[in-house]
Design a protein around this motif. Structure first.
Motif, mmCIF file in Angstrom:
data_model
loop_
_atom_site.group_PDB
_atom_site.id
_atom_site.type_symbol
_atom_site.label_atom_id
_atom_site.label_comp_id
_atom_site.label_asym_id
_atom_site.label_seq_id
_atom_site.Cartn_x
_atom_site.Cartn_y
_atom_site.Cartn_z
ATOM 1 N N PRO A 136 -3.809 -46.219 -11.037
ATOM 2 C CA PRO A 136 -4.291 -46.604 -9.701
ATOM 3 C C PRO A 136 -3.524 -45.923 -8.564
ATOM 4 O O PRO A 136 -2.401 -45.451 -8.760
ATOM 5 C CB PRO A 136 -4.061 -48.121 -9.654
ATOM 6 C CG PRO A 136 -3.374 -48.505 -10.892
ATOM 7 C CD PRO A 136 -3.277 -47.346 -11.808
ATOM 8 N N ILE A 137 -4.128 -45.916 -7.384
ATOM 9 C CA ILE A 137 -3.510 -45.290 -6.204
ATOM 10 C C ILE A 137 -2.314 -46.132 -5.751
ATOM 11 O O ILE A 137 -2.452 -47.339 -5.535
ATOM 12 C CB ILE A 137 -4.520 -45.194 -5.041
ATOM 13 C CG1 ILE A 137 -5.749 -44.384 -5.471
ATOM 14 C CG2 ILE A 137 -3.859 -44.585 -3.800
ATOM 15 C CD1 ILE A 137 -6.837 -44.293 -4.396
ATOM 16 N N VAL A 138 -1.161 -45.495 -5.603
ATOM 17 C CA VAL A 138 0.014 -46.174 -5.052
ATOM 18 C C VAL A 138 0.016 -45.941 -3.542
ATOM 19 O O VAL A 138 -0.157 -44.803 -3.091
ATOM 20 C CB VAL A 138 1.312 -45.646 -5.698
ATOM 21 C CG1 VAL A 138 2.537 -46.285 -5.054
ATOM 22 C CG2 VAL A 138 1.299 -45.913 -7.196
ATOM 23 N N ALA A 149 -2.270 -44.134 1.490
ATOM 24 C CA ALA A 149 -2.041 -43.643 0.123
ATOM 25 C C ALA A 149 -0.853 -42.681 0.131
ATOM 26 O O ALA A 149 -0.779 -41.800 0.993
ATOM 27 C CB ALA A 149 -3.285 -42.945 -0.392
ATOM 28 N N LYS A 150 0.056 -42.865 -0.796
ATOM 29 C CA LYS A 150 1.203 -41.959 -0.855
ATOM 30 C C LYS A 150 0.729 -40.560 -1.211
ATOM 31 O O LYS A 150 -0.146 -40.392 -2.055
ATOM 32 C CB LYS A 150 2.222 -42.453 -1.888
ATOM 33 C CG LYS A 150 3.004 -43.649 -1.402
ATOM 34 C CD LYS A 150 4.129 -44.002 -2.351
ATOM 35 C CE LYS A 150 4.820 -45.277 -1.908
ATOM 36 N NZ LYS A 150 5.990 -45.030 -1.072
ATOM 37 N N SER A 151 1.311 -39.572 -0.547
ATOM 38 C CA SER A 151 0.945 -38.185 -0.792
ATOM 39 C C SER A 151 2.090 -37.291 -0.354
ATOM 40 O O SER A 151 2.766 -37.578 0.635
ATOM 41 C CB SER A 151 -0.315 -37.825 0.016
ATOM 42 O OG SER A 151 -0.477 -36.424 0.085
ATOM 43 N N GLU A 167 6.528 -42.215 -5.156
ATOM 44 C CA GLU A 167 6.276 -43.325 -6.087
ATOM 45 C C GLU A 167 4.923 -43.240 -6.792
ATOM 46 O O GLU A 167 4.738 -43.841 -7.850
ATOM 47 C CB GLU A 167 6.392 -44.658 -5.354
ATOM 48 C CG GLU A 167 7.824 -45.015 -5.031
ATOM 49 C CD GLU A 167 7.908 -46.085 -3.950
ATOM 50 O OE1 GLU A 167 7.205 -47.091 -4.053
ATOM 51 O OE2 GLU A 167 8.688 -45.873 -2.998
ATOM 52 N N GLY A 168 3.971 -42.514 -6.193
ATOM 53 C CA GLY A 168 2.687 -42.314 -6.870
ATOM 54 C C GLY A 168 2.906 -41.549 -8.158
ATOM 55 O O GLY A 168 2.451 -41.960 -9.248
ATOM 56 N N HIS A 169 3.639 -40.427 -8.049
ATOM 57 C CA HIS A 169 3.987 -39.668 -9.258
ATOM 58 C C HIS A 169 4.827 -40.554 -10.192
ATOM 59 O O HIS A 169 4.661 -40.513 -11.418
ATOM 60 C CB HIS A 169 4.812 -38.437 -8.911
ATOM 61 C CG HIS A 169 4.136 -37.474 -7.964
ATOM 62 N ND1 HIS A 169 4.553 -37.295 -6.679
ATOM 63 C CD2 HIS A 169 3.097 -36.625 -8.144
ATOM 64 C CE1 HIS A 169 3.801 -36.370 -6.086
ATOM 65 N NE2 HIS A 169 2.903 -35.956 -6.955
ATOM 66 N N GLY A 170 5.743 -41.327 -9.573
ATOM 67 C CA GLY A 170 6.642 -42.181 -10.355
ATOM 68 C C GLY A 170 5.869 -43.136 -11.246
ATOM 69 O O GLY A 170 6.260 -43.394 -12.390
ATOM 70 N N SER A 171 4.753 -43.656 -10.728
ATOM 71 C CA SER A 171 3.965 -44.614 -11.527
ATOM 72 C C SER A 171 3.356 -43.926 -12.749
ATOM 73 O O SER A 171 3.223 -44.530 -13.819
ATOM 74 C CB SER A 171 2.871 -45.259 -10.667
ATOM 75 O OG SER A 171 1.844 -44.329 -10.383
ATOM 76 N N LEU A 172 2.992 -42.657 -12.600
ATOM 77 C CA LEU A 172 2.436 -41.901 -13.729
ATOM 78 C C LEU A 172 3.522 -41.667 -14.790
ATOM 79 O O LEU A 172 3.282 -41.814 -16.001
ATOM 80 C CB LEU A 172 1.907 -40.541 -13.252
ATOM 81 C CG LEU A 172 0.462 -40.427 -12.760
ATOM 82 C CD1 LEU A 172 0.092 -41.462 -11.722
ATOM 83 C CD2 LEU A 172 0.167 -39.031 -12.243
ATOM 84 N N THR A 196 2.297 -32.306 -12.111
ATOM 85 C CA THR A 196 2.463 -32.535 -10.672
ATOM 86 C C THR A 196 2.752 -31.212 -9.971
ATOM 87 O O THR A 196 3.068 -30.217 -10.618
ATOM 88 C CB THR A 196 3.653 -33.473 -10.346
ATOM 89 O OG1 THR A 196 4.877 -32.704 -10.346
ATOM 90 C CG2 THR A 196 3.776 -34.622 -11.319
ATOM 91 N N MET A 197 2.663 -31.272 -8.637
ATOM 92 C CA MET A 197 3.094 -30.125 -7.833
ATOM 93 C C MET A 197 4.441 -30.414 -7.172
ATOM 94 O O MET A 197 4.841 -29.718 -6.230
ATOM 95 C CB MET A 197 2.040 -29.782 -6.778
ATOM 96 C CG MET A 197 0.722 -29.349 -7.407
ATOM 97 S SD MET A 197 -0.216 -28.232 -6.384
ATOM 98 C CE MET A 197 -0.459 -29.220 -4.932
ATOM 99 N N GLY A 198 5.144 -31.437 -7.647
ATOM 100 C CA GLY A 198 6.459 -31.737 -7.106
ATOM 101 C C GLY A 198 6.395 -32.497 -5.796
ATOM 102 O O GLY A 198 5.371 -33.082 -5.467
ATOM 103 N N ALA A 199 7.534 -32.479 -5.052
ATOM 104 C CA ALA A 199 7.699 -33.354 -3.880
ATOM 105 C C ALA A 199 7.351 -34.780 -4.324
ATOM 106 O O ALA A 199 6.529 -35.476 -3.710
ATOM 107 C CB ALA A 199 6.847 -32.907 -2.694
HETATM 108 P P1 AMP Z 1 0.093 -33.698 -6.950
HETATM 109 O O1 AMP Z 1 1.556 -33.447 -7.098
HETATM 110 O O2 AMP Z 1 -0.303 -34.090 -5.571
HETATM 111 O O3 AMP Z 1 -0.746 -32.592 -7.554
HETATM 112 O O4 AMP Z 1 -0.225 -34.992 -7.819
HETATM 113 C C1 AMP Z 1 0.121 -35.036 -9.178
HETATM 114 C C2 AMP Z 1 -0.515 -36.249 -9.792
HETATM 115 O O5 AMP Z 1 -0.043 -37.416 -9.123
HETATM 116 C C3 AMP Z 1 -2.042 -36.244 -9.641
HETATM 117 O O6 AMP Z 1 -2.619 -36.724 -10.843
HETATM 118 C C4 AMP Z 1 -2.266 -37.189 -8.496
HETATM 119 O O7 AMP Z 1 -3.523 -37.832 -8.531
HETATM 120 C C5 AMP Z 1 -1.145 -38.198 -8.709
HETATM 121 N N1 AMP Z 1 -0.858 -38.891 -7.456
HETATM 122 C C6 AMP Z 1 -0.575 -38.333 -6.258
HETATM 123 N N2 AMP Z 1 -0.453 -39.287 -5.307
HETATM 124 C C7 AMP Z 1 -0.676 -40.474 -5.933
HETATM 125 C C8 AMP Z 1 -0.697 -41.835 -5.508
HETATM 126 N N3 AMP Z 1 -0.485 -42.176 -4.240
HETATM 127 N N4 AMP Z 1 -0.952 -42.783 -6.424
HETATM 128 C C9 AMP Z 1 -1.192 -42.454 -7.717
HETATM 129 N N5 AMP Z 1 -1.176 -41.196 -8.192
HETATM 130 C C10 AMP Z 1 -0.926 -40.216 -7.311
#
Ligand code: AMP
Length: 284
Positions: free
Chosen positions: A175-177, A184-186, A35-40, A29-32
């Motif tokens: 899947p996308i959270v 979409a969470k970002s 819950e999207g990261h949380g699901s992973l 991840t790139m941090g911040a």
């Molecule tokens: P990032 O920190 O944005 O580089 O994301 C790290 C990982 O989290 C990547 O594999 C993203 O695809 C995943 N990720 C980011 N946002 C979501 C989301 N809303 N739902 C699921 N996975 C996500």
């Protein structure tokens, strides 16, 4: 949870786990974290004995004029969330630790797969992603690595890299959270003003609309793309980067009738913030 800030510290932990025969799950991840990261992380927790979460704002995947400096850095809160979701190790290196010298080795997937969609507006982006993910794979030696379908093109590029370089790792795609209203969470949602946040909803809404048309039997790719584009363009705050459809897995152009599974992907600016979203439509 153990926080490792250096390559040497992480390597020592991985060596111990390997000596013990433990399976390893990696969540880059790139941090911040949200819950999207949380699901992973939760998925990695279920499937592995050791869970490593990397938190690294990777400079090589940002182009000139992009948001590298502004990108949110919230390591303390990230450690809390990662721990709650089951991480054993958070690896949070400095850029110097990951890129010790200016002369360096790149890992680059060539071809249309990295040139279309985000590759067009962010030409060095995927080279940065594949380079840093290769480094992380070599350091953490994961059995499984977890990525989000949110970054659909990244998933396809990484599948290709793993195949081409014979990385011994299984990619697990989650899947996308989304927020309750569909956005979409970002990590970048934090940049949005209240008005931009409301306008951004048009991304998930337009993709849902396309999915409905698809469910009703529409298989013409141009029509589905046009319907999505029209809804987004009708939102006055939107500035469209792309609305496109490609066939999976190689992201080959679709013209006319869809056959295999297709990715309908959008990237749109709201003010200075660029948001992406996508949906997979499984053709017959
Ligand atoms: P990032 O920190 O944005 O580089 O994301 C790290 C990982 O989290 C990547 O594999 C993203 O695809 C995943 N990720 C980011 N946002 C979501 C989301 N809303 N739902 C699921 N996975 C996500």
């Amino acid at each position: 949870m153990k926080l490792c800030k250096t390559v040497a510290e992480l390597r020592a932990e991985i060596a111990l786990a390997k000596a013990d025969g433990q399976s390893i799950g990696l969540v880059p991840t790139m941090g911040a974290l949200h819950e999207g990261h949380g699901s992973l992380i939760a998925a990695a927790r279920k499937e592995n004995e050791l869970v490593v979460v990397s938190v690294f704002v990777n400079p090589t995947q940002f182009g000139l004029g992009e948001d590298l400096d502004a990108y949110p850095r919230t390591l303390e809160a990230d450690c809390v969330l990662a721990t709650k979701m089951g991480a054993d190790i958070v690896f949070a290196p400095t850029p110097k630790e990951m890129y010790p010298s200016e002369d360096m080795t790149w890992v680059e997937v060539t071809g249309e797969i990295t040139k279309v969609l985000c590759g067009r507006s962010r030409p060095i982006h995927f080279r940065g992603v594949t380079t840093v993910v290769s480094k992380l794979f070599n350091l953490a030696q994961p059995d499984r690595a977890y990525f989000g379908q949110k970054d659909a093109q990244q998933v396809q590029v990484l599948q290709r890299m793993v195949k081409d370089l014979f990385f011994n790792v299984q990619l697990r795609i989650m899947p996308i959270v989304r927020e309750a209203d569909g956005l979409a969470k970002s990590s970048r949602n934090a940049y949005l003003s209240a008005e931009e946040r409301a306008a951004g909803l048009v991304l998930s809404q337009s993709l849902q609309h396309a999915a409905q048309l698809f469910d009703q039997g529409e298989r013409n790719s141009a029509k589905l793309v046009a319907a999505t584009q029209a809804l987004i363009a009708a939102e006055p705050m939107s500035d469209i980067d792309y609305v496109e459809m490609y066939e999976l897995p190689e992201l080959t152009p679709v013209t006319g009738t869809m056959r295999g599974a297709c990715l309908l992907a959008v990237a749109v600016r709201f003010g200075t913030t660029r948001l992406i979203d996508n949906i997979v439509l499984e053709g017959e």
